[in-house]
Design a protein around this motif. Structure first.
Motif, PDB file in Angstrom:
ATOM      1  N   SER A  90       0.762  -1.123  -0.006  1.00  0.00           N
ATOM      2  CA  SER A  90      -0.001   0.038  -0.156  1.00  0.00           C
ATOM      3  C   SER A  90       0.766   1.257   0.095  1.00  0.00           C
ATOM      4  N   ASN A  91       0.547   2.243  -0.948  1.00  0.00           N
ATOM      5  CA  ASN A  91       1.235   3.445  -0.740  1.00  0.00           C
ATOM      6  C   ASN A  91       0.592   4.655  -0.222  1.00  0.00           C
ATOM      7  N   SER A  92      -0.604   4.405   0.367  1.00  0.00           N
ATOM      8  CA  SER A  92      -1.207   5.445   1.245  1.00  0.00           C
ATOM      9  C   SER A  92      -0.988   5.232   2.745  1.00  0.00           C
ATOM     10  N   ARG A  93      -1.107   6.158   3.475  1.00  0.00           N
ATOM     11  CA  ARG A  93      -1.154   6.215   4.896  1.00  0.00           C
ATOM     12  C   ARG A  93      -2.188   5.637   5.800  1.00  0.00           C
ATOM     13  N   PRO A  94      -2.044   4.704   6.536  1.00  0.00           N
ATOM     14  CA  PRO A  94      -0.570   4.155   6.917  1.00  0.00           C
ATOM     15  C   PRO A  94      -0.055   3.176   6.006  1.00  0.00           C
ATOM     16  N   LEU A  95       1.283   3.220   5.670  1.00  0.00           N
ATOM     17  CA  LEU A  95       1.822   2.201   5.001  1.00  0.00           C
ATOM     18  C   LEU A  95       2.018   0.817   5.471  1.00  0.00           C
ATOM     19  N   PHE A  96       1.654  -0.153   4.592  1.00  0.00           N
ATOM     20  CA  PHE A  96       1.659  -1.457   5.126  1.00  0.00           C
ATOM     21  C   PHE A  96       1.986  -2.455   3.845  1.00  0.00           C
ATOM     22  N   SER A  97       1.962  -3.639   3.891  1.00  0.00           N
ATOM     23  CA  SER A  97       2.402  -4.558   2.919  1.00  0.00           C
ATOM     24  C   SER A  97       1.845  -6.083   3.598  1.00  0.00           C
ATOM     25  N   TYR A  98       1.512  -6.749   2.711  1.00  0.00           N
ATOM     26  CA  TYR A  98       1.165  -8.221   2.857  1.00  0.00           C
ATOM     27  C   TYR A  98       2.042  -9.014   2.104  1.00  0.00           C
ATOM     28  N   GLU A  99       2.783 -10.129   2.565  1.00  0.00           N
ATOM     29  CA  GLU A  99       3.826 -10.850   2.064  1.00  0.00           C
ATOM     30  C   GLU A  99       3.104 -12.174   2.072  1.00  0.00           C
ATOM     31  N   ALA A 135       8.048 -13.455  19.931  1.00  0.00           N
ATOM     32  CA  ALA A 135       7.599 -13.404  21.282  1.00  0.00           C
ATOM     33  C   ALA A 135       8.028 -11.850  21.610  1.00  0.00           C
ATOM     34  N   GLY A 136       6.979 -11.472  22.374  1.00  0.00           N
ATOM     35  CA  GLY A 136       7.256 -10.396  23.200  1.00  0.00           C
ATOM     36  C   GLY A 136       6.882  -8.909  22.373  1.00  0.00           C
ATOM     37  N   THR A 137       6.736  -9.249  20.920  1.00  0.00           N
ATOM     38  CA  THR A 137       6.540  -7.997  20.195  1.00  0.00           C
ATOM     39  C   THR A 137       5.137  -7.642  20.045  1.00  0.00           C
ATOM     40  N   THR A 138       4.736  -6.409  19.719  1.00  0.00           N
ATOM     41  CA  THR A 138       3.521  -5.862  19.497  1.00  0.00           C
ATOM     42  C   THR A 138       3.328  -4.917  18.409  1.00  0.00           C
ATOM     43  N   LYS A 139       4.514  -4.572  17.613  1.00  0.00           N
ATOM     44  CA  LYS A 139       4.402  -3.655  16.621  1.00  0.00           C
ATOM     45  C   LYS A 139       5.090  -4.251  15.381  1.00  0.00           C
ATOM     46  N   GLY A 140       5.651  -5.384  15.366  1.00  0.00           N
ATOM     47  CA  GLY A 140       6.311  -6.174  14.068  1.00  0.00           C
ATOM     48  C   GLY A 140       5.676  -6.283  12.939  1.00  0.00           C
ATOM     49  N   ILE A 161       4.234  -0.754   7.985  1.00  0.00           N
ATOM     50  CA  ILE A 161       5.670   0.310   7.945  1.00  0.00           C
ATOM     51  C   ILE A 161       5.596   1.349   8.419  1.00  0.00           C
ATOM     52  N   GLY A 162       5.826   1.341   9.763  1.00  0.00           N
ATOM     53  CA  GLY A 162       5.585   2.660  10.840  1.00  0.00           C
ATOM     54  C   GLY A 162       4.540   2.128  11.708  1.00  0.00           C
ATOM     55  N   ASP A 163       4.064   3.198  12.201  1.00  0.00           N
ATOM     56  CA  ASP A 163       3.092   3.156  13.350  1.00  0.00           C
ATOM     57  C   ASP A 163       1.425   2.969  12.478  1.00  0.00           C
ATOM     58  N   GLY A 164       0.370   2.955  13.255  1.00  0.00           N
ATOM     59  CA  GLY A 164      -0.642   2.769  12.805  1.00  0.00           C
ATOM     60  C   GLY A 164      -1.675   1.578  13.010  1.00  0.00           C
ATOM     61  N   PHE A 165      -1.096   0.529  13.515  1.00  0.00           N
ATOM     62  CA  PHE A 165      -1.863  -0.763  13.600  1.00  0.00           C
ATOM     63  C   PHE A 165      -1.406  -1.320  15.001  1.00  0.00           C
ATOM     64  N   THR A 166      -2.525  -1.690  15.560  1.00  0.00           N
ATOM     65  CA  THR A 166      -2.405  -2.534  16.899  1.00  0.00           C
ATOM     66  C   THR A 166      -1.997  -4.166  16.412  1.00  0.00           C
ATOM     67  N   GLN A 167      -1.399  -4.775  17.257  1.00  0.00           N
ATOM     68  CA  GLN A 167      -1.241  -6.265  17.238  1.00  0.00           C
ATOM     69  C   GLN A 167      -2.457  -6.891  16.636  1.00  0.00           C
ATOM     70  N   ASP A 168      -3.571  -6.594  17.196  1.00  0.00           N
ATOM     71  CA  ASP A 168      -4.905  -7.354  16.826  1.00  0.00           C
ATOM     72  C   ASP A 168      -5.446  -7.207  15.451  1.00  0.00           C
ATOM     73  N   GLN A 169      -5.163  -5.588  15.131  1.00  0.00           N
ATOM     74  CA  GLN A 169      -5.553  -5.114  13.824  1.00  0.00           C
ATOM     75  C   GLN A 169      -4.307  -5.895  12.675  1.00  0.00           C
ATOM     76  N   MET A 170      -3.110  -5.898  13.181  1.00  0.00           N
ATOM     77  CA  MET A 170      -2.277  -6.899  12.247  1.00  0.00           C
ATOM     78  C   MET A 170      -2.832  -8.334  11.909  1.00  0.00           C
ATOM     79  N   CYS A 171      -3.192  -8.928  12.951  1.00  0.00           N
ATOM     80  CA  CYS A 171      -3.505 -10.209  12.751  1.00  0.00           C
ATOM     81  C   CYS A 171      -4.853 -10.311  12.268  1.00  0.00           C
ATOM     82  N   GLN A 172      -5.925  -9.346  12.296  1.00  0.00           N
ATOM     83  CA  GLN A 172      -6.863  -9.405  11.670  1.00  0.00           C
ATOM     84  C   GLN A 172      -6.869  -9.267  10.046  1.00  0.00           C
ATOM     85  N   ASN A 173      -5.585  -8.423   9.836  1.00  0.00           N
ATOM     86  CA  ASN A 173      -5.345  -8.135   8.374  1.00  0.00           C
ATOM     87  C   ASN A 173      -4.775  -9.207   7.810  1.00  0.00           C
TER      88      ASN A 173
END
Length: 189
Positions: A90-99, A135-140, A161-173
């Protein structure tokens, strides 16, 4: 970041060291017996023979996920093994990628044991899976390894890529991306 999930252990808290995860169970990883600890699959989806992982999300799915571009590239998710992968960005804010990585020589059981990983059993679209994060991360990031066939897995991670997502949001995505990829893979073979 996906390569970091290839496995770590901790000598001292906060000091990750590379380590290959040790699968659980009495059979070697990648065999039918090892994969049988997952619930029965709705349908076997073999990923061997698919050389371009970017086919796993079609244009409509990419638009729904907010993806602007896709790049096919080998991914080294499992130590020293390049498999077909795709980085959907994604090139819009917040930035992210799916691998998305298509792993044809190691079942999802690979992630169940050893290493410096938090592993949680999941079901994605009826398929057994494990959710994996350092283990122990909430932002990776958050990743899912889905049991699609004996000795094969679909590996999908969501990377902010940067801030903008909680761990739960990352896992839902990650789960949403994995569900879409499973749907598409069923139409390819």
């Amino acid at each position: 970041m996906t390569a970091l999930l290839a496995g770590c252990s901790v000598k001292d808290p906060g000091d990750p060291q590379p380590q290959t995860p040790t699968p659980t169970g009495s059979a070697p990883t990648g065999t039918s017996e090892a994969d049988s600890s997952f619930p029965p699959r709705p349908k076997e989806i073999r990923v061997d023979g698919i050389s371009d992982a970017c086919v796993t999300l079609n244009k409509d799915q990419q638009r729904e996920l907010g993806i602007d571009e896709a790049h096919s590239e080998p991914m080294d998710v499992i130590e020293n093994r390049n498999m077909p992968g795709c980085s959907f960005q994604s090139n819009s804010r917040p930035l992210f990628s799916y691998e998305v990585t298509l792993i044809s020589d190691e079942g999802a059981d690979y992630w169940r044991g050893g290493g410096n990983l938090d592993v949680v059993e999941k079901t994605i679209a009826g398929y057994g899976a494990v959710q994996v994060k350092l283990a122990g991360t909430t932002k990776g990031d958050c990743a899912l390894a889905i049991d699609v066939a004996d000795g094969q897995q679909l590996f999908v991670s969501f990377l902010p890529i940067g801030d903008g997502f909680t761990q739960d949001q990352m896992c839902q995505n990650a789960a949403k991306g994995a569900e879409m990829a499973l749907t598409t893979l069923q139409t390819l073979k």
